[in-house]
Design an enzyme around this catalytic site. Structure first.
Site, PDB file in Angstrom:
ATOM      1  N   LYS A  48       0.883  -1.035  -0.049  1.00  0.00           N
ATOM      2  CA  LYS A  48       0.123   0.070   0.093  1.00  0.00           C
ATOM      3  C   LYS A  48       0.830   1.151  -0.002  1.00  0.00           C
ATOM      4  CE  LYS A  48      -4.456   0.685   0.219  1.00  0.00           C
ATOM      5  NZ  LYS A  48      -5.429  -0.105  -0.164  1.00  0.00           N
ATOM      6  N   GLY A  77     -21.109   6.476   3.791  1.00  0.00           N
ATOM      7  CA  GLY A  77     -20.091   7.060   2.841  1.00  0.00           C
ATOM      8  C   GLY A  77     -20.701   6.591   1.361  1.00  0.00           C
ATOM      9  N   GLY A 137     -19.099   7.655  -1.555  1.00  0.00           N
ATOM     10  CA  GLY A 137     -18.096   7.995  -2.412  1.00  0.00           C
ATOM     11  C   GLY A 137     -18.134   7.062  -3.823  1.00  0.00           C
ATOM     12  N   ASN A 138     -16.910   6.432  -4.458  1.00  0.00           N
ATOM     13  CA  ASN A 138     -17.282   5.897  -5.598  1.00  0.00           C
ATOM     14  C   ASN A 138     -17.847   4.509  -5.430  1.00  0.00           C
ATOM     15  OD1 ASN A 138     -15.725   7.623  -7.119  1.00  0.00           O
ATOM     16  ND2 ASN A 138     -13.667   7.168  -6.107  1.00  0.00           N
ATOM     17  N   VAL A 139     -17.287   3.910  -4.325  1.00  0.00           N
ATOM     18  CA  VAL A 139     -17.891   2.546  -3.902  1.00  0.00           C
ATOM     19  C   VAL A 139     -19.275   2.847  -3.384  1.00  0.00           C
ATOM     20  CG1 VAL A 139     -17.677   0.403  -2.827  1.00  0.00           C
ATOM     21  CG2 VAL A 139     -15.572   1.556  -3.750  1.00  0.00           C
ATOM     22  N   TYR A 171     -21.580   4.857  -3.370  1.00  0.00           N
ATOM     23  CA  TYR A 171     -22.741   5.350  -3.963  1.00  0.00           C
ATOM     24  C   TYR A 171     -23.061   4.248  -5.248  1.00  0.00           C
ATOM     25  CZ  TYR A 171     -25.615   8.545  -6.519  1.00  0.00           C
ATOM     26  OH  TYR A 171     -26.749   9.269  -7.123  1.00  0.00           O
TER      27      TYR A 171
HETATM   28  P1  NAD Z   1     -14.111   7.776  -1.695  1.00  0.00           P
HETATM   29  O1  NAD Z   1     -12.975   8.534  -1.269  1.00  0.00           O
HETATM   30  O2  NAD Z   1     -14.585   8.054  -3.232  1.00  0.00           O
HETATM   31  O3  NAD Z   1     -15.406   8.042  -0.745  1.00  0.00           O
HETATM   32  C1  NAD Z   1     -15.386   8.055   0.610  1.00  0.00           C
HETATM   33  C2  NAD Z   1     -16.607   8.702   0.773  1.00  0.00           C
HETATM   34  O4  NAD Z   1     -16.873   8.287   2.343  1.00  0.00           O
HETATM   35  C3  NAD Z   1     -16.529  10.276   0.945  1.00  0.00           C
HETATM   36  O5  NAD Z   1     -17.688  10.534   0.061  1.00  0.00           O
HETATM   37  C4  NAD Z   1     -16.510  10.747   2.096  1.00  0.00           C
HETATM   38  O6  NAD Z   1     -16.952  12.071   2.528  1.00  0.00           O
HETATM   39  C5  NAD Z   1     -17.282   9.681   2.891  1.00  0.00           C
HETATM   40  N1  NAD Z   1     -17.020   9.349   4.247  1.00  0.00           N
HETATM   41  C6  NAD Z   1     -15.799   9.324   4.938  1.00  0.00           C
HETATM   42  N2  NAD Z   1     -15.888   9.058   6.186  1.00  0.00           N
HETATM   43  C7  NAD Z   1     -17.293   9.071   6.535  1.00  0.00           C
HETATM   44  C8  NAD Z   1     -17.976   8.861   7.714  1.00  0.00           C
HETATM   45  N3  NAD Z   1     -17.554   8.794   8.956  1.00  0.00           N
HETATM   46  N4  NAD Z   1     -19.122   9.256   7.614  1.00  0.00           N
HETATM   47  C9  NAD Z   1     -20.036   9.658   6.304  1.00  0.00           C
HETATM   48  N5  NAD Z   1     -19.372   9.669   5.143  1.00  0.00           N
HETATM   49  C10 NAD Z   1     -17.948   9.262   5.251  1.00  0.00           C
HETATM   50  O7  NAD Z   1     -13.719   6.355  -1.296  1.00  0.00           O
HETATM   51  P2  NAD Z   1     -13.891   4.853  -2.118  1.00  0.00           P
HETATM   52  O8  NAD Z   1     -12.980   4.710  -3.545  1.00  0.00           O
HETATM   53  O9  NAD Z   1     -15.584   4.882  -2.416  1.00  0.00           O
HETATM   54  O10 NAD Z   1     -13.705   3.863  -1.028  1.00  0.00           O
HETATM   55  C11 NAD Z   1     -14.385   3.582   0.220  1.00  0.00           C
HETATM   56  C12 NAD Z   1     -13.851   2.588   1.096  1.00  0.00           C
HETATM   57  O11 NAD Z   1     -13.724   1.456   0.424  1.00  0.00           O
HETATM   58  C13 NAD Z   1     -12.361   2.924   1.562  1.00  0.00           C
HETATM   59  O12 NAD Z   1     -12.145   2.632   2.888  1.00  0.00           O
HETATM   60  C14 NAD Z   1     -11.595   2.393   0.616  1.00  0.00           C
HETATM   61  O13 NAD Z   1     -10.175   2.074   1.154  1.00  0.00           O
HETATM   62  C15 NAD Z   1     -12.367   1.052   0.552  1.00  0.00           C
HETATM   63  N6  NAD Z   1     -11.917   0.450  -0.640  1.00  0.00           N
HETATM   64  C16 NAD Z   1     -12.187   1.020  -1.878  1.00  0.00           C
HETATM   65  C17 NAD Z   1     -12.172   0.352  -3.032  1.00  0.00           C
HETATM   66  C18 NAD Z   1     -12.210   0.780  -4.636  1.00  0.00           C
HETATM   67  O14 NAD Z   1     -12.296   0.069  -5.497  1.00  0.00           O
HETATM   68  N7  NAD Z   1     -12.467   1.921  -4.627  1.00  0.00           N
HETATM   69  C19 NAD Z   1     -11.960  -1.100  -3.148  1.00  0.00           C
HETATM   70  C20 NAD Z   1     -11.650  -1.853  -1.811  1.00  0.00           C
HETATM   71  C21 NAD Z   1     -11.728  -1.072  -0.731  1.00  0.00           C
END
Ligand code: NAD
Length: 339
Positions: free
Chosen positions: A78, A174, A176-178, A180
């Site tokens: 990482k 949350g 975000g990308n995942v 939503y």
């Molecule tokens: P992202 O940054 O796109 O979205 C995270 C969202 O969560 C943001 O909109 C943020 O405002 C919100 N958030 C953070 N803490 C919060 C809280 N306490 N309460 C409410 N909202 C909160 O990240 P992502 O890519 O969607 O990833 C989300 C999680 O999943 C992370 O922990 C990431 O490590 C994990 N993950 C992501 C992927 C991937 O493919 N993107 C794969 C495996 C794991």
């Protein structure tokens, strides 16, 4: 830091600064036992440099477990780039990070993570070939969401006796990308959504598109629901916060949801089924790893479709052994890594 590396069995920790671009970055390589270490690159602000290193070390360990349990020929790594508000040229910063990745000669392969985008990966690709999730290879987030959605169905089956999500109350923390993309699939399956995000725009969009109920960020964890889906940042399940949960199961995408394994025991004692994060969220890693190997989409989705059965197997072991699924998953992963 050495004590943490020892307790997590982390192989190496690499630090880099590049004053012309303002780069301050950490790469943790947990294990290369099963192949090169793959894992995302975060671009976030940290309270201090030590917190960034701890984050990289803990996340890299999770990546080793994730790759091993997904049956991928990869180790875990990482990277963290410490966000600097004064950086003027983001492209140059990520190109400098690419040179840092390149100096490890393929021992670490980077990818998108919180705070980074496919465009950042394109910049990294200017200076190293050891990068995935560029605009050409694609964002893994929809595949992570797909795996989490299938994992929620398996979790619901194990805990509530049905994988029909119609009318189930799911709290998504949350958007975000995942989160939503997950909310979109849950809505399509008829689930009732309770959502929170620090960004009110994301919440508004989910209200309009998925008829979601908005909940304040500090209130979601104690809101009654069937499934709590953490999709923000990690370490949200602590000894204290677990006592606030009012749900039947926890199943979400966030990495490192548990602050420690005693928290998993607390969940177990409270009758809350926990879907180990590094199994349920492995869809993104499966996507980037197989894409990097040149696999086509049908073979990637076939691999991804194994996530629910892997979870079901862990739940069955956990029930038989009267242990938390988190402990069972760790035992299985460590057997694959160390025996
Ligand atoms: P992202 O940054 O796109 O979205 C995270 C969202 O969560 C943001 O909109 C943020 O405002 C919100 N958030 C953070 N803490 C919060 C809280 N306490 N309460 C409410 N909202 C909160 O990240 P992502 O890519 O969607 O990833 C989300 C999680 O999943 C992370 O922990 C990431 O490590 C994990 N993950 C992501 C992927 C991937 O493919 N993107 C794969 C495996 C794991």
């Amino acid at each position: 830091m050495f004590a943490l590396m020892q307790s997590t069995r982390t192989q190496s920790l690499h630090l880099c600064i590049d004053p012309p671009t303002g780069l301050k970055a950490v790469i943790a390589i947990h294990s290369e036992q099963r192949g090169p270490a793959m894992g995302g690159c975060r671009y976030l602000a940290y309270p201090d440099d030590e917190s960034a290193m701890v984050d990289a070390i803990r996340l890299a360990q999770g990546m080793s477990y994730k790759a091993a349990l997904a049956g991928l020929p990869l180790g875990g790594g990482k990277a963290v780039i410490i966000r600097n508000p004064h950086v003027e040229n983001r492209a140059a910063l990520f190109e400098a990070f690419g040179r840092f990745v390149d100096s490890l000669e393929g021992r670490y392969i980077t990818a998108i993570d919180s705070g980074t985008s496919t465009l950042d990966m394109d910049c990294i690709a200017q200076t190293t070939q050891h990068v995935t999730s560029t605009t050409a290879s694609g964002d893994p987030s929809p595949y992570s969401a797909m795996g989490v959605f299938a994992g929620i169905r398996a979790t619901s089956m194990a805990r509530l006796g049905s994988d029909n999500l119609e009318g189930l109350r799911v709290a998504v923390q949350g958007l975000g990308n995942v989160g939503y993309a997950l909310a979109e699939q849950l809505h399509a399956a008829g689930a009732e959504l309770l959502v929170s995000d620090h960004d009110p725009g994301r919440v508004q969009l989910a209200m309009e598109q998925f008829n979601a109920h908005p909940i304040a960020t500090d209130a979601l964890i104690s809101t009654p629901c069937d499934i709590f889906a953490p999709c923000g940042l990690g370490s949200i399940l602590t000894g204290q916060s677990v006592m606030q949960l009012r749900c039947a199961a926890v199943a979400g995408s966030a990495n490192n949801q548990l602050t420690n394994l005693q928290v998993a025991d607390q969940l177990e004692n409270r009758g809350i089924l926990y879907a180990p994060d590094y199994i349920i969220n492995s869809g993104g890693l499966i996507y980037v790893a197989l894409k990097h190997q040149g696999e086509e989409l049908p073979s990637i989705t076939a691999h991804l479709a194994r996530i629910p059965s892997r979870l079901t197997e862990v739940f069955a072991h956990a029930q038989a052994e009267k242990r938390s699924p988190a402990r069972v998953a760790q035992t299985l992963a460590e057997r694959l890594l160390y025996s």
